[in-house]
Design a protein around this motif. Structure first.
Motif, PDB file in Angstrom:
ATOM      1  N   PRO A   1       0.833  -1.217   0.000  1.00 25.17           N
ATOM      2  CA  PRO A   1       0.000   0.000   0.000  1.00 25.17           C
ATOM      3  C   PRO A   1       0.861   1.258   0.000  1.00 25.17           C
ATOM      4  N   ASP A   2       0.331   2.300  -0.614  1.00 21.34           N
ATOM      5  CA  ASP A   2       1.020   3.586  -0.666  1.00 21.34           C
ATOM      6  C   ASP A   2       1.030   4.197   0.732  1.00 21.34           C
ATOM      7  N   GLN A   3       2.213   4.632   1.186  1.00 21.56           N
ATOM      8  CA  GLN A   3       2.341   5.152   2.545  1.00 21.56           C
ATOM      9  C   GLN A   3       2.168   6.665   2.628  1.00 21.56           C
ATOM     10  N   LYS A   4       2.125   7.356   1.502  1.00 23.47           N
ATOM     11  CA  LYS A   4       2.013   8.818   1.560  1.00 23.47           C
ATOM     12  C   LYS A   4       0.582   9.234   1.862  1.00 23.47           C
ATOM     13  N   SER A   5       0.428  10.424   2.424  1.00 25.71           N
ATOM     14  CA  SER A   5      -0.891  11.005   2.661  1.00 25.71           C
ATOM     15  C   SER A   5      -1.184  12.004   1.550  1.00 25.71           C
ATOM     16  N   VAL A   6      -2.361  11.917   0.962  1.00 24.71           N
ATOM     17  CA  VAL A   6      -2.746  12.799  -0.140  1.00 24.71           C
ATOM     18  C   VAL A   6      -4.057  13.471   0.228  1.00 24.71           C
TER      19      VAL A   6
ATOM     20  N   ASP B   1      -8.069  37.719  -4.576  1.00 31.08           N
ATOM     21  CA  ASP B   1      -9.515  37.580  -4.758  1.00 31.08           C
ATOM     22  C   ASP B   1      -9.896  36.259  -5.413  1.00 31.08           C
ATOM     23  N   ILE B   2      -8.960  35.334  -5.539  1.00 31.08           N
ATOM     24  CA  ILE B   2      -9.283  34.019  -6.097  1.00 31.08           C
ATOM     25  C   ILE B   2      -8.858  32.940  -5.108  1.00 31.08           C
ATOM     26  N   THR B   3      -9.214  31.700  -5.430  1.00 30.33           N
ATOM     27  CA  THR B   3      -8.824  30.540  -4.623  1.00 30.33           C
ATOM     28  C   THR B   3      -8.214  29.490  -5.534  1.00 30.33           C
ATOM     29  N   LEU B   4      -7.053  28.986  -5.149  1.00 26.44           N
ATOM     30  CA  LEU B   4      -6.380  27.942  -5.915  1.00 26.44           C
ATOM     31  C   LEU B   4      -6.694  26.584  -5.302  1.00 26.44           C
ATOM     32  N   ALA B   5      -7.106  25.655  -6.133  1.00 25.33           N
ATOM     33  CA  ALA B   5      -7.335  24.279  -5.688  1.00 25.33           C
ATOM     34  C   ALA B   5      -6.059  23.485  -5.902  1.00 25.33           C
ATOM     35  N   ALA B   6      -5.694  22.656  -4.919  1.00 28.90           N
ATOM     36  CA  ALA B   6      -4.405  21.978  -4.976  1.00 28.90           C
ATOM     37  C   ALA B   6      -4.475  20.603  -4.333  1.00 28.90           C
ATOM     38  N   THR B   7      -3.476  19.805  -4.660  1.00 28.60           N
ATOM     39  CA  THR B   7      -3.272  18.514  -4.017  1.00 28.60           C
ATOM     40  C   THR B   7      -1.973  18.582  -3.230  1.00 28.60           C
ATOM     41  N   LEU B   8      -2.041  18.212  -1.954  1.00 29.99           N
ATOM     42  CA  LEU B   8      -0.870  18.172  -1.085  1.00 29.99           C
ATOM     43  C   LEU B   8      -0.549  16.709  -0.786  1.00 29.99           C
ATOM     44  N   SER B   9       0.657  16.289  -1.144  1.00 31.51           N
ATOM     45  CA  SER B   9       1.119  14.920  -0.901  1.00 31.51           C
ATOM     46  C   SER B   9       2.214  14.962   0.147  1.00 31.51           C
ATOM     47  N   LEU B  10       2.007  14.238   1.244  1.00 28.47           N
ATOM     48  CA  LEU B  10       2.934  14.264   2.371  1.00 28.47           C
ATOM     49  C   LEU B  10       3.624  12.918   2.537  1.00 28.47           C
TER      50      LEU B  10
ATOM     51  N   LEU C   1       8.101  12.062  -5.237  1.00 29.44           N
ATOM     52  CA  LEU C   1       9.020  12.632  -4.257  1.00 29.44           C
ATOM     53  C   LEU C   1       8.644  12.404  -2.799  1.00 29.44           C
ATOM     54  N   PRO C   2       7.357  12.271  -2.425  1.00 30.65           N
ATOM     55  CA  PRO C   2       7.085  11.953  -1.021  1.00 30.65           C
ATOM     56  C   PRO C   2       7.742  10.660  -0.546  1.00 30.65           C
ATOM     57  N   ASP C   3       7.988   9.732  -1.456  1.00 35.68           N
ATOM     58  CA  ASP C   3       8.684   8.493  -1.074  1.00 35.68           C
ATOM     59  C   ASP C   3      10.127   8.772  -0.658  1.00 35.68           C
ATOM     60  N   TYR C   4      10.632   9.954  -0.985  1.00 36.56           N
ATOM     61  CA  TYR C   4      12.002  10.339  -0.638  1.00 36.56           C
ATOM     62  C   TYR C   4      12.027  11.431   0.438  1.00 36.56           C
ATOM     63  N   GLY C   5      10.886  11.625   1.099  1.00 34.17           N
ATOM     64  CA  GLY C   5      10.842  12.549   2.217  1.00 34.17           C
ATOM     65  C   GLY C   5      10.428  13.961   1.890  1.00 34.17           C
TER      66      GLY C   5
END
Length: 485
Positions: free
Chosen positions: A155-160, A169-178, A207-211
């Motif tokens: 199983p993938d160990q990173k948190s997404v 005045d805008i909002t950016l939608a993003a994905t954070l991978s830890l 890259l999260p697999d490398y910290g």
């Protein structure tokens, strides 16, 4: 004849069963030592065609497509859905950063074949060997295929997670991978190139697999981000990247002193623009590092002219066509011409390019106005920047530039020379420029008949060039941003 020997120091550490089998006698083949004598291969006959037990197919498979001495690694995960159907999921390890791909519902034919219609390269037709639990066959495009059972996929160990970033005045939608662990983690913000693109996810899958934590966001006006991409200026995109930088530095899971930027293609200018803004604003710290993929180090105007010349060379355009390309840049930037005159002449050049067959290779949709009123929204009117002054001030910021040796959009050597000259002038000792052979303006190189030193050839399959990731990992380790194992 088989020899009693230990084939590797590794096996000296394996106790009991393997050791006992290996040393049972010179007449017995070691269980951990494949035979290297082809004459001793024994043929084992499989059973006649019979119904395949679906349970024998469920699980992980490791394999490859093969053609002309070249291989493309392909892994399969076969599962059973709620309807009782077998389904396939495909993973291509050489396509670094790509997501898993749906292989569709598997059919078991009366002839004992395993049919995976939606597999890569035109689907798969395989025969299952029930004795050795292997599958052998070919793709719909005629490539040989071979799969063996593999250990279960971990199983993938990173948190997404999905996040929202306030940006004016805008909002950016993003994905954070830890990465695993509580942190605080070093982090990279990925900035997309030219155009109205949503977030990529390739860096966050690796890259999260490398910290390294990774933030990837939709550009304003694309995907789930608000705002207008078609009218956004260079300054708007810089402000958006600064907002992402502030957002990451405020996250308790992130090390605020180790947040850097990665700009792809025109995203390199955005990253450089963030650095310029930090140098001019005492309330904003410089990024911890800057990494650019196929990104320019010359001004936007110079890049447009040099790319036009390089593409014209590739297409072997006539002198008249080359003059039209340079004229398109001139009139787009000419503030003295009326919008009506610019609209008329640019569309005449576009019509010429269409008739001669080079419009698609030379012009983006944002290069040719649909009306006179749209002239001011042309990309080259909204984007103006020269990175040289800021690069000459980056005396300590670690900087990695990855450039394609065959890139016509960001041509060599002008961009590598410009970056080297500027960073040397700054006294920067923490920069590295890497020229990636065999690549153009992208991180992949397609299918090719590659030539070896002896003149023979092999099939080089389309893959992501691993240097685009290994160089980044090595660079971040060398700068003590991520730990070396």
């Amino acid at each position: 004849m088989p020899k009693c020997r230990m084939r590797s120091p590794l096996f000296r550490l394996i106790p009991s069963l393997f050791f006992a089998v290996a040393m049972a006698g010179c007449g017995a083949q070691s269980a951990d030592t494949p035979s290297d004598d082809a004459s001793e291969t024994t043929a084992v006959s499989a059973s006649p065609v019979q119904d395949i037990d679906p349970s024998q197919l469920i699980g992980s498979w490791r394999g490859a497509f093969v053609k002309d001495r070249g291989t493309l690694a392909i892994n399969l995960e076969i599962a059973q859905n709620a309807a009782g159907e077998l389904t396939a999921t495909q993973y291509a390890p050489d396509w670094i950063g790509y997501p898993a791909m749906d292989g569709g519902v598997i059919t078991l034919s009366e002839e004992g074949q395993v049919l995976i219609p939606d597999a890569l390269r035109g689907g798969l037709t395989l025969q299952f060997d029930p004795i050795y639990r292997q599958m052998v066959g070919e793709t719909g495009t005629g490539l040989s295929a071979h799969f063996v059972r593999a250990l279960p996929r971990l199983p993938d160990q990173k948190s997404v997670m999905e996040v929202k970033i306030p940006a004016g005045d805008i909002t950016l939608a993003a994905t954070l991978s830890l990465p695993e662990g509580d942190g605080p983690h070093p982090a990279m913000i990925v900035i997309s190139g030219r155009g109205c693109w949503g977030r990529g996810r390739s860096v966050g899958r690796v890259l999260p697999d490398y910290g390294m934590a990774v933030l990837e966001y939709d550009k304003r006006g694309t995907g789930e981000s608000t705002g207008d991409c078609d009218t956004a200026t260079f300054e708007d995109l810089v402000d958006d990247a600064v907002a992402a930088l502030d957002f990451m530095r405020a996250d308790s899971r992130i090390d605020p002193a180790q947040v850097g930027l990665q700009g792809g293609s025109a995203g390199a200018w955005t990253a450089q623009g963030v650095a310029e803004k930090a140098l001019e604003n005492s309330d904003l710290d410089l990024p911890a590092f800057i990494i650019t993929y196929i990104g320019p180090a010359t001004s936007i105007e110079r890049q447009q002219r040099e790319a036009g010349e390089a593409i014209a060379d590739q297409l072997d355009l006539s002198p008249g066509a080359r003059a039209s390309v340079m004229r398109a840049v001139d009139i787009t930037l000419d503030q003295d011409l009326s919008n009506e005159a610019i609209f008329t002449e640019l569309n005449a050049i576009a019509d010429q390019a269409e008739a001669e067959g080079w419009r698609g290779q030379m012009f983006d949709v944002s290069d040719i106005p649909a009306s006179a009123d749209a002239v001011d929204d042309l990309w080259l009117r909204r984007f103006s920047f020269d990175p040289e002054p800021v690069l000459r001030r980056l005396s300590e910021t670690p900087y990695l530039s990855l450039l394609g040796a065959e890139d016509a959009i960001v041509p060599l050597p002008s961009n590598s020379d410009a970056l080297r000259d500027a960073l040397e002038a700054a006294g920067n000792k923490a920069y590295k420029i890497v020229i990636i052979p065999g690549t153009g303006h992208g991180v992949e190189h397609g299918d090719r008949d590659a030539v070896l030193p002896d003149g023979s050839t092999y099939q080089k399959f389309d893959t992501v060039e691993p240097l685009y990731f290994t160089e980044v990992i090595d660079f971040l380790r060398a700068q003590n941003v991520i730990e070396t194992p």
